[in-house]
Structures are given as C-alpha cells and as structure tokens.
Design an enzyme around this catalytic site. Structure first.
Site: not given
Ligand code: NOJ
Length: 758
Positions: A275
C-alpha cells in the site's frame, strides 16, 4: 491476434525476462520495483504535487521508476510512457495503475452496494465495463477489488468491500476479478486485478482506520481469508498488502502472512505491491530500523513493488546489497515478477494508447445502461408499510423531494470516484422530475446543510470532494421550508444519509447517527402527516431506529452512481422491484458494534437477544434481509441424502414461489450450522445463494450443492482445515433468520484440503 499470442508463451516470456535481467544494473532493478504517485504538473495541482511530479519525471527519465499511479489522461499516459521508454536502456515500459474501484468514467454503485445485489454476474459485467474504460485511457491495473471483511461500520472503508460475510465476500471477490481481468491476464480491454489489503485490515481496532489488528487464527482463516483465496483462485495477477500491524507484525513485512499464507497456502504467483508508503512505514511502525532495513525486510518477504509517494525505501536497495544485507537473488525474484506482468500484458510491443479510441470508449452509451441496471439491482427495500411503494405516477399531484443528497451529483457517485462526468450524472430530483412530467408538481428543498468533517482527509483536494455550504444558509428557515413543502404535497421523498466524504479511507466515525440535523428534519416531515418515503444514501449502516418505527417506506439506495437517479426513479415508480439484500447485519446503534449473524452459540443461547439490558442485542435488520414489492414462499426443502461420507457432497433443493401479484426478484439463501466438532461453529453460516426473477405466481425449484468446500473449516484445535463427523442443520430462506430447515449428518473425517501453516 490475441494478447496471449502477442506476449508469447510462458516459456518465451521467462526467456525474455532472464535476458533483460542479466543486462540490468542494481539501480535499474530497484527502479523497476518502484511505483510513484503522479498527480500531474499543472497550475491547479498545487505546489507539492508539482514538485513531486517533477521528481517523478526525473526518475522516469533515468529509468528509476517502473510504475506510476493516478495518471488518468491518455495523452499524459503516452507522454510519460515516452519518457519511461527513452529513459531506460532496455526499453522497459511503465505499468500504469489506478484505483478503479467502482467505475472509471461511468460510475457504478459503491462496492458495498454491488454486494447487496447478491448478483455476481452483474458485478462481473460492471467491473468489465470499468476495466474497458480504464484500459482505453492506458491504465493497465486496478487496485481492486477490496475484499476486506468489515464487521465494524465505524470503519469508513466498509463501503469499499462486500460487508461482513466470507461466503458472499468470496463470491463478490471472484466476480470482480473476472470482470476486471477477463479470462486471462492480458485479455484485451481488461486490466490486472489487485485484491487488497492483505490481510485483516477490516478488523481495525475500534473501527479506526489504519489501527492495529489482533485476529484469532480461527477468524483469520475462516472469516478474513476466504475472499482473498477466491480472488487468487479466480486468477488475480496482483495483491496489495495492508497498512496495519497484524498480531504485532506489520502486514507489509510479515513473512508468515506473505510467504507462508499468500504464496504458500493460497498459491499466489502474481506480483505483490505495498500500500502507499507501506514499505517506508515498516520503519514508522517501529519494526524496521530505518529505510534501508525496511527495504531489505520487504524484499526478503517477496514484496515486489513499493508504492511510494516520494522518497522510496527501495532506493536504498543498492547499498543494502553492497552491504550484504540482502542477496541480489531476492531482488531479482521481485524484478522477474514485475517484468513478467509487463510482458504478459503485451506492453513491450504496445506501450502507447490510442487517444482517439479512448474518447469513443468513454462515450459508449451502453456503459451507462449497465450502471443503471447495477443501481437498480443494488437497492434494498427495508420497510414498506401499507404498500406505500411503488408510487403510482397517475395518482400523484405533487411530490416534495427533500434533502441535499437529492440533488448532489458528487455525492450520488460515492467515494473513490475521480473521472466522473457530472453532466451525465443524474440526480434523484432530476430523475423524479423527468419521470413524472409536467402533470405533477415536484418541489425541492435541501432542508439541512452538508455536515463538515472535524478533520481533513487525503481526498479533500480533489474537485468537488468537500461539499460546499451555501453562503448565508439559514438552518432553521431551510428546515421549516422543507417541512412546508412536505405539508403541501401528496408524498414526501426524503433523501438522507452521509455525504460521500464522510465514508471511505480516513473517514471512520465514532457514531452511526444520521449526521447533522437530518433526523430532526425527518421527524418534522413525518409529523406533517404526509406519507414519507425515506431514501437512504450511505456506505455504511446508519442508526435508523426511529425511522424503522415511524417512516412507512425505507429504501436503501446506497451511493448508486452515474445512473443512480434514474435507477431510483425506476424503483420508486415500480418499473422494477427492489431485490437487493443486506450484506451485513444492520446494527440498532453503535453500542452493538460489531454485531454479526454468524456468532457461536455460547452460553444461554436462549437469551441471545438479551445480551444488553438496555436494548435488544439483535440487529435492527438481519444479514441477508430485503423486501420486494411482491412476496415469496418457501416449501419442499429436500436433501438427496441424509448421511454424507467425508469428502462427498449432497444436494439441497427447495421450492420458491412468488406469492404476490407483481414480478420480483428473490435472493434464495442457504445457511448451515454444524452442531458439534473439534471447535464450536457459528449458529449459522451462509453456504449458498441464488438471485431469481419470478413472475407473479411463478414457482421455481432451486438446487444447491454442499460439499467439502462448504463443510470444512479451519479448526484452532487441529490448526488445520478439518471436516468433522457431525450433524448439520440447514435452512433455506430469504434472509439469515430463515425458518424452513432440516438436517443431515457427515461421517468419517479428513479430505479437508491442503494443509496450512498455523
Ligand atoms: C491507499 C489505500 O489504502 C489503497 O487502498 C489505495 O489503493 C492506495 N492508497 C492508492 O490510492
């Protein structure tokens, strides 16, 4: 020629990967393992984004980035791809990823709503359209589906998943992967699916986003893992790791989780992405000593791609290899998986996108039709006293459509929407007006102002994401005006819920009340005596205790998307009947949270409803609940055998009849309970469902197969999957309180499936 042929056979791909690998420096390898956010360098982006974009372009220009996220314009994709291709000696293209969560240009209902359809083929079709639009602009990969089980509605991200149940969650996970990816990775007009967040993220303490998770082994294997297993079995090419600590070890650096469970027990052989900033965070968590250590530990557990906002930890890989902290073989293993997906997608041969074609794909009107059907099929009818719904247009002289959410086009789309077109988005007010025509007077007042958040969110900077409170908005006068309109109307349609920025990532709440003065508005409108239809626009259950007793008709429309208004009008006026069912147990109040239907029997089960002295401990509406404009009866529940040897199956059949005068949809649900075994099993667990359309009076016999996949579970006593010799109760009906039941027994043991590390 298909993309598979374009990309070559598995062997050819492997050979090309090895050839590239031998020529790459460590810095080039680290570049391939780095994914950057790119928000674009332009005036409106702001200083920080401009600076960051310049840095990313520098990295691209020297082969220091293998992937980007958040680029959504085809011309930009091409420009940045050119920079990438020219910036590395090997001509390795960049992989473009994005959060295509519930649509790209055409916005579908939020994932929780689509789960409420209990209609995997429809969900597959919707995500297929989302993939088509995304791929047309040059996006290769989506960070979806989110398959985290969520049992605490305070957690804002409940809106992104399929709710509380592992069986429904698994069905939705697989359908979405098929929709995004098609029948193979690299299929034309599809994108790579990346189920997330591995694993357990939905169990954040107190529902607070990003907080730690402490799951029992049994919950982990039986509740949180099945949707990931289903997504991997459906062929997902990617998995994203989660942010939080799982049992004290950050998920992104968790060897047991990533190596033993994901790659071992689930057999995942695609590429893993962290993430955003989660590799850097291994140091923030107090796990890794510094960024170099974070990079080393992530690579060692096979974390292929680091998603970074800036200053990636993987930039330290070169020095780590030189210092002997990590072997180059571990780095190579990650690079291989990244190169392989680029080859399988055919990007080396076709790195650029056809901008003209992108425009025509995005304009395809058939996509809007799919969105309309999805929104219709997602709505859940919670109450309909006296058959108030459907409304009969011929008999309506006047309708008051009340609530700010009735007109807000940004809110009807829900969170995680970016490339929408507000022009083609239909609000509830517009659709009601269009449906009724000039013969009926349709009036509107917002009644209450949008609720402001106490703290900002990462999404605030996207246009329209923060609702604007009209200058000089007079709360008392506006509320009174709305009530006056209701008084003078034949019916009041009141649209209440949460503004979309109040749910989602960084949008957890400590309560589930209707925000602001919405309940007061509702109570005042009901007090006028005008019949009221409450439309709930939400991405989590809200406290509807008062409404459930005093408002005759309640329809949960969720955030229904681009065609949401049109679909809601279709439902209100009976062109179609609602047939969705709740994907979670709807709590009465926040004090009950978490409340799930699949709890164990425990002590004094006869007092299960009385676990609190101040409120029943049953939910307001049970899991699987939803009404129709017609009614259904269940009969003739028959098993083809009453004793099932371990490893074998039985067939359950049941007759379902539409007993009303209108056509309608019913979701037939099958639940089981294992009476005894090596562990206590839940009082009920969903193990089969089918959504049917039945004409008035039509009967249909439905069959379900129950086999080892449905009857096995992970036992903390055995620390493995087991199939116990036991007696099982089985019920079939229209929700999780179904009463038509029978039983069967299983004999022998074993055959439970692959052994798993505990
Ligand atoms: C953080 C989020 O937790 C995740 O779900 C997402 O895909 C990423 N940011 C990218 O935007």
């Amino acid at each position: 020629m298909s993309n598979v042929e374009a990309a070559g056979s598995a062997e050819e791909i492997r050979a090309r990967v090895e050839k590239l690998l031998v020529g790459m420096t460590l810095a080039e390898k680290a570049g391939q393992l780095t994914q950057y956010f790119y928000f674009g360098g332009n005036e409106s982006a702001g200083e920080w984004a401009n600076e960051q974009s310049r840095e990313v372009e520098v990295a691209l220009g020297r082969g220091g980035a293998g992937s980007l996220l958040f680029v959504r314009d085809p011309a930009e994709v091409n420009r940045l791809q050119r920079l990438t291709m020219e910036g590395n000696r090997h001509g390795i293209p960049a992989l473009f990823g994005f959060d295509v969560i519930h649509g790209f240009r055409t916005i579908f209902p939020v994932p929780l709503a689509m789960a409420a359809s209990w209609d995997p083929p429809m969900v597959e079709q919707a995500q297929g359209v989302a993939a088509r639009e995304a791929r047309a602009v040059g996006i290769h990969w989506t960070f979806a589906p989110m398959v985290d089980i969520a049992r605490d509605p305070r957690w804002g991200r409940i809106v992104e998943g399929a709710g509380e149940d592992p069986y429904l969650g698994a069905a939705m996970a697989a359908a979405q992967v098929r929709g995004f990816q098609g029948d193979h990775l690299g299929a034309p007009e599809r994108v790579v699916a990346g189920p997330k967040h591995f694993a357990g993220y939905g169990a954040a303490l107190g529902g607070r986003d990003y907080d730690e998770v402490n799951l029992s082994a049994s919950e982990f294997w039986n509740v949180y893992l099945p949707p990931f297993r289903a997504a991997v079995e459906a062929g997902a090419g990617n998995v994203m790791t989660a942010y939080m600590d799982l049992d004290g070890v950050p998920a992104t650096g968790n060897r047991w989780l990533l190596s033993e469970v994901l790659r071992g027990a689930l057999g995942f052989d695609g590429f893993l992405v962290s993430d955003a900033n989660a590799v850097r965070n291994l140091a923030t968590h107090g796990f890794a000593a510094d960024l170099t250590d974070a990079a080393v530990r992530a690579v060692k557990v096979g974390l292929d791609l680091e998603m970074a906002i800036s200053d990636p930890a993987y930039a330290h890989l070169e020095e780590a290899v030189a210092a002997g902290s990590v072997d180059v073989e571990a780095v190579d293993a990650c690079v291989r998986r990244v190169l392989e997906v680029k080859l399988r997608l055919g990007l080396f041969d076709q790195p650029y996108v056809d901008e003209e074609r992108a425009r025509s794909v995005l304009a395809d009107p058939s996509h809007r039709e799919v969105a309309r059907v999805a929104a219709r099929r997602s709505a859940v009818l919670l109450r309909n006293e006296g058959g108030l719904l459907p409304l009969s247009p011929a008999r309506l002289g006047s309708v008051a459509v009340l609530g700010h959410l009735a007109t807000s086009k940004r809110d009807i789309l829900g969170p995680w929407s970016f490339e929408f077109d507000l022009e083609e988005t239909v609000s509830i007010l517009e659709a009601v007006q269009a449906r009724l025509g000039p013969g009926t007077e349709v009036t509107h007042a917002p009644g209450v102002r949008p609720t402001e958040r106490l703290f900002s969110s990462i999404f605030d900077s996207f246009p329209g994401n923060v609702p604007v409170v009209e200058e000089g908005f007079d709360d008392d006068a506006e509320l009174a005006r709305a009530v006056e309109l209701a008084k003078g109307s034949d019916v009041a349609v009141v649209v209440l819920g949460e503004w979309q920025n109040l749910v989602g990532e960084q949008a957890s709440r400590s309560s589930i009340d209707l925000p602001g003065r919405q309940l007061e508005l509702l109570q005042a409108v009901v007090a006028t005596g005008t019949p009221v239809v409450l439309l709930v626009m939400n991405g989590r259950p809200l406290d509807l205790r008062w409404a459930a007793e005093h408002v005759p008709a309640i329809l949960d429309v969720w955030y229904p998307g681009t065609q949401g208004g049109t679909a809601v009008a279709d439902l209100l006026f009976g062109d179609v009947a609602p047939g969705g069912k709740l994907p979670f147990s709807w709590p009465r109040s926040v004090g009950q949270v978490p409340v799930v239907y699949s709890h164990t029997t425990s002590h004094e089960p006869e007092r299960q409803a009385e676990r609190y002295w101040d409120e029943p401990s049953t939910p307001l509406y049970p899991f699987g609940f939803g009404l129709s404009y017609t009614s259904f009866a269940y009969s003739e529940l028959v098993l083809d055998r009453s004793e099932v040897p371990a490893g074998e199956s039985l067939v359950v059949s049941v007759k379902v009849t539409n007993t009303g005068e209108r056509p309608g949809d019913e979701v037939v649900q099958l639940y089981v309970h294992q009476r005894h075994g090596s562990a206590s099993r839940p009082v009920r667990e969903l193990k089969g469902f089918r959504r049917l359309h039945l004409a008035a009076g039509e009967p249909r016999t439905v069959r379900f197969t129950l086999g080892p996949a449905e009857l096995r579970y992970w036992s903390s006593a055995a620390r493995d999957y087991v199939l116990d010799a036991s007696t099982f109760d089985v019920w079939v009906g229209g929700d999780s309180t179904a009463s038509l039941g029978t039983s069967f027994s299983t004999t022998g043991r074993g055959g439970a499936g692959s052994p798993t590390p505990g």
